[in-house]
Design a protein around this motif. Sequence first.
Motif, PDB file in Angstrom:
ATOM      1  N   MET A 119       0.984  -1.273  -0.125  1.00  0.00           N
ATOM      2  CA  MET A 119      -0.102   0.084  -0.174  1.00  0.00           C
ATOM      3  C   MET A 119       0.902   1.286  -0.018  1.00  0.00           C
ATOM      4  SD  MET A 119      -3.290  -1.053  -0.023  1.00  0.00           S
ATOM      5  CE  MET A 119      -3.988   0.175   0.278  1.00  0.00           C
ATOM      6  N   THR A 120       0.601   2.108  -1.018  1.00  0.00           N
ATOM      7  CA  THR A 120       1.524   3.410  -1.126  1.00  0.00           C
ATOM      8  C   THR A 120       0.844   4.412  -0.505  1.00  0.00           C
ATOM      9  OG1 THR A 120       0.614   3.760  -3.383  1.00  0.00           O
ATOM     10  CG2 THR A 120       2.449   2.536  -3.532  1.00  0.00           C
ATOM     11  N   VAL A 121      -0.463   4.431  -0.162  1.00  0.00           N
ATOM     12  CA  VAL A 121      -1.292   5.400   0.621  1.00  0.00           C
ATOM     13  C   VAL A 121      -1.541   5.032   1.716  1.00  0.00           C
ATOM     14  CG1 VAL A 121      -3.147   6.721   0.335  1.00  0.00           C
ATOM     15  CG2 VAL A 121      -2.392   6.125  -1.778  1.00  0.00           C
ATOM     16  N   ALA A 122      -0.625   5.409   2.625  1.00  0.00           N
ATOM     17  CA  ALA A 122      -0.657   5.039   4.306  1.00  0.00           C
ATOM     18  C   ALA A 122       0.001   5.976   5.059  1.00  0.00           C
ATOM     19  CB  ALA A 122      -0.020   3.629   4.465  1.00  0.00           C
ATOM     20  N   CYS A 123      -0.270   6.193   6.269  1.00  0.00           N
ATOM     21  CA  CYS A 123       0.186   7.022   7.165  1.00  0.00           C
ATOM     22  C   CYS A 123       0.637   6.196   8.529  1.00  0.00           C
ATOM     23  CB  CYS A 123      -0.535   8.311   7.467  1.00  0.00           C
ATOM     24  SG  CYS A 123       0.300   9.734   8.275  1.00  0.00           S
ATOM     25  N   PRO A 124       1.743   6.022   8.923  1.00  0.00           N
ATOM     26  CA  PRO A 124       3.035   6.333   8.148  1.00  0.00           C
ATOM     27  C   PRO A 124       3.114   5.447   6.721  1.00  0.00           C
ATOM     28  CG  PRO A 124       3.708   5.261  10.045  1.00  0.00           C
ATOM     29  CD  PRO A 124       2.111   5.401  10.041  1.00  0.00           C
ATOM     30  N   ARG A 125       4.237   6.008   5.939  1.00  0.00           N
ATOM     31  CA  ARG A 125       4.259   5.394   4.718  1.00  0.00           C
ATOM     32  C   ARG A 125       5.049   3.849   4.961  1.00  0.00           C
ATOM     33  NH1 ARG A 125       7.721   8.687   0.540  1.00  0.00           N
ATOM     34  NH2 ARG A 125       6.996   7.007  -0.809  1.00  0.00           N
ATOM     35  N   VAL A 159      24.255  -8.672  -4.596  1.00  0.00           N
ATOM     36  CA  VAL A 159      22.705  -8.859  -4.372  1.00  0.00           C
ATOM     37  C   VAL A 159      22.577  -8.776  -2.800  1.00  0.00           C
ATOM     38  CG1 VAL A 159      20.866 -10.551  -4.601  1.00  0.00           C
ATOM     39  CG2 VAL A 159      22.532 -10.357  -6.197  1.00  0.00           C
ATOM     40  N   PHE A 160      21.725  -7.735  -2.459  1.00  0.00           N
ATOM     41  CA  PHE A 160      21.346  -7.595  -0.984  1.00  0.00           C
ATOM     42  C   PHE A 160      19.928  -7.300  -0.853  1.00  0.00           C
ATOM     43  CE2 PHE A 160      22.813  -3.658  -3.437  1.00  0.00           C
ATOM     44  CZ  PHE A 160      21.898  -2.687  -2.990  1.00  0.00           C
ATOM     45  N   GLN A 161      19.690  -6.903   0.501  1.00  0.00           N
ATOM     46  CA  GLN A 161      18.209  -6.843   0.788  1.00  0.00           C
ATOM     47  C   GLN A 161      18.099  -5.170   1.366  1.00  0.00           C
ATOM     48  OE1 GLN A 161      15.489  -8.642   0.534  1.00  0.00           O
ATOM     49  NE2 GLN A 161      16.580 -10.373  -0.257  1.00  0.00           N
ATOM     50  N   LYS A 162      17.198  -4.513   0.982  1.00  0.00           N
ATOM     51  CA  LYS A 162      17.055  -3.205   1.284  1.00  0.00           C
ATOM     52  C   LYS A 162      15.435  -2.966   1.311  1.00  0.00           C
ATOM     53  CE  LYS A 162      19.100   1.377   0.307  1.00  0.00           C
ATOM     54  NZ  LYS A 162      19.791   2.004  -0.763  1.00  0.00           N
ATOM     55  N   GLY A 163      15.343  -1.805   2.646  1.00  0.00           N
ATOM     56  CA  GLY A 163      14.079  -1.554   2.914  1.00  0.00           C
ATOM     57  C   GLY A 163      13.753  -0.291   2.189  1.00  0.00           C
ATOM     58  N   LEU A 164      12.569  -0.582   1.389  1.00  0.00           N
ATOM     59  CA  LEU A 164      12.105   0.767   0.406  1.00  0.00           C
ATOM     60  C   LEU A 164      10.947   1.055   0.720  1.00  0.00           C
ATOM     61  CD1 LEU A 164      14.054  -0.473  -2.774  1.00  0.00           C
ATOM     62  CD2 LEU A 164      14.905   1.014  -1.146  1.00  0.00           C
ATOM     63  N   TYR A 165      10.438   2.525   0.325  1.00  0.00           N
ATOM     64  CA  TYR A 165       8.929   2.803   0.357  1.00  0.00           C
ATOM     65  C   TYR A 165       8.148   2.239  -0.734  1.00  0.00           C
ATOM     66  CZ  TYR A 165      10.166   6.238   4.097  1.00  0.00           C
ATOM     67  OH  TYR A 165      10.527   6.815   5.233  1.00  0.00           O
ATOM     68  N   CYS A 166       7.139   1.945  -0.549  1.00  0.00           N
ATOM     69  CA  CYS A 166       6.218   1.707  -1.596  1.00  0.00           C
ATOM     70  C   CYS A 166       5.914   2.580  -2.537  1.00  0.00           C
ATOM     71  CB  CYS A 166       4.858   1.054  -1.105  1.00  0.00           C
ATOM     72  SG  CYS A 166       4.895  -0.496   0.175  1.00  0.00           S
ATOM     73  N   ASN A 167       6.404   2.527  -3.804  1.00  0.00           N
ATOM     74  CA  ASN A 167       6.310   3.310  -4.661  1.00  0.00           C
ATOM     75  C   ASN A 167       5.557   2.711  -6.032  1.00  0.00           C
ATOM     76  OD1 ASN A 167       8.564   2.021  -5.308  1.00  0.00           O
ATOM     77  ND2 ASN A 167       9.688   3.842  -5.606  1.00  0.00           N
ATOM     78  N   TRP A 168       4.854   1.886  -6.201  1.00  0.00           N
ATOM     79  CA  TRP A 168       4.671   0.961  -7.485  1.00  0.00           C
ATOM     80  C   TRP A 168       3.337   1.496  -8.033  1.00  0.00           C
ATOM     81  CZ3 TRP A 168       0.264  -2.247  -8.544  1.00  0.00           C
ATOM     82  CH2 TRP A 168      -0.421  -2.402  -7.124  1.00  0.00           C
ATOM     83  N   THR A 169       3.039   1.626  -9.251  1.00  0.00           N
ATOM     84  CA  THR A 169       1.799   2.202  -9.984  1.00  0.00           C
ATOM     85  C   THR A 169       1.140   0.896 -10.788  1.00  0.00           C
ATOM     86  OG1 THR A 169       1.028   3.607 -11.374  1.00  0.00           O
ATOM     87  CG2 THR A 169       3.073   2.944 -11.864  1.00  0.00           C
ATOM     88  N   GLY A 170      -0.311   0.960 -10.733  1.00  0.00           N
ATOM     89  CA  GLY A 170      -1.179   0.165 -11.359  1.00  0.00           C
ATOM     90  C   GLY A 170      -1.652   0.756 -12.671  1.00  0.00           C
ATOM     91  N   GLY A 171      -1.112   1.950 -13.372  1.00  0.00           N
ATOM     92  CA  GLY A 171      -1.517   2.486 -14.349  1.00  0.00           C
ATOM     93  C   GLY A 171      -2.408   3.708 -14.218  1.00  0.00           C
ATOM     94  N   ASP A 194      -6.049  -0.563  -5.332  1.00  0.00           N
ATOM     95  CA  ASP A 194      -4.875  -1.608  -5.218  1.00  0.00           C
ATOM     96  C   ASP A 194      -3.713  -1.061  -4.568  1.00  0.00           C
ATOM     97  OD1 ASP A 194      -3.975   0.315  -6.947  1.00  0.00           O
ATOM     98  OD2 ASP A 194      -3.699  -1.214  -8.908  1.00  0.00           O
ATOM     99  N   GLY A 195      -3.919   0.332  -4.197  1.00  0.00           N
ATOM    100  CA  GLY A 195      -2.807   0.822  -3.117  1.00  0.00           C
ATOM    101  C   GLY A 195      -1.544   1.394  -3.867  1.00  0.00           C
ATOM    102  N   SER A 196      -1.733   1.405  -5.202  1.00  0.00           N
ATOM    103  CA  SER A 196      -0.630   1.925  -6.076  1.00  0.00           C
ATOM    104  C   SER A 196      -0.700   3.480  -6.059  1.00  0.00           C
ATOM    105  CB  SER A 196      -0.673   1.184  -7.466  1.00  0.00           C
ATOM    106  OG  SER A 196      -1.956   1.499  -8.237  1.00  0.00           O
TER     107      SER A 196
END
Length: 256
Positions: A154-160, A180-192, A251-253
């Motif tokens: 979910m990209t629309v959330a508080c806190p992000r 190759v590593f793991q990293k915590g990223l903000y949700c920033n995908w789009t559904g179009g 869908d949270g995008s």
Amino acid sequence: MATNSQIWRVRSLKAHGIVILLVLDLCLQCVTGYLSSPHVGQEPPYSRDAQPVITSPVVPAPSSASPTDSDSYASKCPSGGECKRLPADCISCSYHHNCSYGKPASFSCKSKKGVHCTGESGQQQKNFSLSVTCQFCWQLDPSQYRCSNPTKCMTVACPRKRYNATCQVLDHVHCLGKRVFQKGLYCNWTGGYKWSTALALSITLGGFGADRFYLGQWREGLGKLFSFGGLGIWTLIDVLLIGVGYVGPADGSLYI
């Protein structure tokens, strides 16, 4: 006429013969039963000299590895090019971690088996020196690696919200540590979904719930449709919420 001793001998031989036949019959039944047993042909469950078998899917059996897997990097390694311009998978370097962070550091490298490269003078060489910025791979600029982007975040959330992404460094970028590593990223995908389209539908057809239907929010769309946009109040509120980006796709995008 037979004497008593001869009769006794005949009877004794008959008795011994019967006993022998009974013993043979018993042995035959045992052998037949053993051969027909389901355990014949199977290995015993325990053996003193048997080695433990690894059944975990995490550690594959050595026989399953292809003998050409170790040379798979050769297909993406240019032949005859300059050694310093080879991709990171084509060379092997002895990195040390006592360098100054953010400053260039020189490391000793060599091309891998089957990879041919040249020096600055054009002569073929195996060992060379490579200058790399002293930083770990996870400290690189985001433009220098690619990360997985989930579609259930979910990209629309508080806190992000954040998600654990699997990131891989680009081929021609050199860095310290694992590529190759793991990293915590903000949700920033789009559904179009387009923000301009959602806002236009909210202004023009918002009273019929067209904006909510477009964003995939069917319940809210039906509510606006049968209440005539909440007598106009709900329509005005949705115009404001979509305009500032507070109401987004179901869908949270993110909008595009």
